[in-house]
Design a protein around this motif. Structure first.
Motif, PDB file in Angstrom:
ATOM      1  N   LEU A   1      19.793  15.297  67.186  1.00  0.00           N
ATOM      2  CA  LEU A   1      20.509  15.916  66.298  1.00  0.00           C
ATOM      3  C   LEU A   1      21.969  14.928  65.825  1.00  0.00           C
ATOM      4  N   THR A   2      22.209  14.556  65.170  1.00  0.00           N
ATOM      5  CA  THR A   2      22.853  13.890  64.065  1.00  0.00           C
ATOM      6  C   THR A   2      24.139  14.956  62.908  1.00  0.00           C
ATOM      7  N   PRO A   3      25.087  15.997  63.469  1.00  0.00           N
ATOM      8  CA  PRO A   3      25.469  15.818  62.428  1.00  0.00           C
ATOM      9  C   PRO A   3      26.080  15.046  61.639  1.00  0.00           C
TER      10      PRO A   3
ATOM     11  N   GLU B   1      19.837  17.154  71.482  1.00  0.00           N
ATOM     12  CA  GLU B   1      19.454  17.934  71.024  1.00  0.00           C
ATOM     13  C   GLU B   1      18.408  17.186  70.292  1.00  0.00           C
TER      14      GLU B   1
ATOM     15  N   PHE C   1      25.415  17.734  70.480  1.00  0.00           N
ATOM     16  CA  PHE C   1      24.437  17.598  69.371  1.00  0.00           C
ATOM     17  C   PHE C   1      22.582  16.731  69.448  1.00  0.00           C
ATOM     18  N   ARG C   2      23.739  15.078  70.766  1.00  0.00           N
ATOM     19  CA  ARG C   2      22.908  14.438  70.448  1.00  0.00           C
ATOM     20  C   ARG C   2      22.094  14.949  71.822  1.00  0.00           C
TER      21      ARG C   2
ATOM     22  N   ALA D   1      20.886  22.443  61.346  1.00  0.00           N
ATOM     23  CA  ALA D   1      20.914  21.229  61.392  1.00  0.00           C
ATOM     24  C   ALA D   1      20.886  20.585  60.257  1.00  0.00           C
ATOM     25  N   ASP D   2      21.214  21.256  59.367  1.00  0.00           N
ATOM     26  CA  ASP D   2      21.092  21.420  57.184  1.00  0.00           C
ATOM     27  C   ASP D   2      22.665  21.896  57.718  1.00  0.00           C
TER      28      ASP D   2
ATOM     29  N   LEU E   1      20.930  24.859  68.094  1.00  0.00           N
ATOM     30  CA  LEU E   1      21.086  24.281  66.858  1.00  0.00           C
ATOM     31  C   LEU E   1      20.627  23.366  65.551  1.00  0.00           C
ATOM     32  N   HIS E   2      18.995  23.727  66.625  1.00  0.00           N
ATOM     33  CA  HIS E   2      18.388  23.107  65.110  1.00  0.00           C
ATOM     34  C   HIS E   2      18.195  24.118  63.789  1.00  0.00           C
TER      35      HIS E   2
END
Length: 294
Positions: free
Chosen positions: A219-221, A217, A214-215, A191-192, A187-188
């Motif tokens: 990340l906050t999409p 990892e 996502f959390r 991420a953009d 997922l990284h």
């Protein structure tokens, strides 16, 4: 009007023999009760079925018209035991089934093929609907069962039964233009790019599971679009609008411009099950549930 099947059988015997004595012998009875039965039938119908003379009998126009109808009625009556026995065993009847779009790419086609092979006389009515709509349909008894994403709301737990059917991992759907990034199964690496997802209202468990990936990892999409149909979500990915996490079976949906990647570092899955009203005792539904259990 109280016409008995016995009277129709007697009438057909007389019409075939054109003689009361021979018809009575064929029916293993004496002539007087046979004559009385025919007279009773004529009284019920309000017409004469035979023209009688001292030497012969002939059919009237009404009698000739009755022959094919009497045969049809007797054949239908003869088929009744088999008809009701097939209905009681679930071999015939009607099944109304709602399903989420995800099921159309995984469990629904093979189960329907097998069920129709075993129950060719069952009429199946299919209705695609989101999980929240299905719960409303089940509460109102408008469908027999629904293939949906759990959980069952607490307010419906007393009236609905639930059975797990399938659990499958989530995979990543990305626009083809971004598909060859390094570490494509992470997922990284994306991420953009914004996320395309189901509205939480229609599938809270799936929505929360996806965001939980996502959390996990860190990340906050950014959510670009919400869509209620899987075809729409994949279509938006194809248009380059963002990425999506979808059940693995959705990879059967081939769209130009979409590439699917497994997520080896993401231990997340989506469950699909079937729900039905506990009070529903339909033999056809029981047969379908038994197929899913097996």
């Amino acid at each position: 009007m109280n016409i008995e099947l016995r009277q129709l059988r007697y009438f057909l015997a007389v019409a075939e023999e054109m003689h009361f004595g021979r018809a009575a012998a064929k029916l293993h009875m004496t002539q007087p009760p046979l004559s009385q039965a025919i007279q009773g039938l004529e009284t019920h119908l309000g017409v004469s079925l035979f023209t009688r003379t001292t030497r012969s009998i002939t059919l009237t126009a009404a009698g000739a018209a009755l022959i094919p109808e009497a045969k049809k009625i007797l054949l239908q009556a003869q088929a009744l035991p088999q008809l009701v026995q097939r209905a009681a065993s679930g071999e015939s009847g009607h099944l109304s089934l709602a399903f989420i779009s995800i099921a159309d790419y995984s469990i629904l086609p093979p189960y329907l093929r097998q069920f129709r092979k075993l129950h060719q006389d069952v009429r199946i009515e299919l209705r695609e609907a989101t999980s929240d709509v299905q719960l409303d349909l089940l509460e109102k008894s408008e469908v027999d069962a629904g293939l949906l994403i759990p959980p069952i709301p607490k307010k419906l737990s007393d009236i609905l039964a639930y059975q797990k059917v399938l659990s499958e991992p989530l995979i990543l759907a990305v626009p083809e233009a971004f598909a060859k990034r390094k570490n494509a199964g992470s997922l990284h690496s994306y991420a953009d790019l914004p996320l395309i997802i189901f509205p939480r209202k229609i599938a809270p468990a799936l929505h929360d599971t996806i965001l939980g990936c996502f959390r996990a990892e860190g990340l906050t999409p950014a959510i670009a679009q919400e869509a209620i149909q899987m075809q729409t979500i994949i279509g938006l990915v194809s248009a380059g609008m963002g990425i999506a996490l979808v059940p693995q079976s959705v990879s059967n949906l081939i769209r130009p411009g979409v590439v699917y990647h497994a997520l080896p570092n993401v231990a997340a899955s989506v469950e699909i099950g079937i729900a039905w009203r506990k009070e529903n005792t339909s033999p056809v539904l029981k047969s379908f549930l038994a197929l899913l259990r097996n």
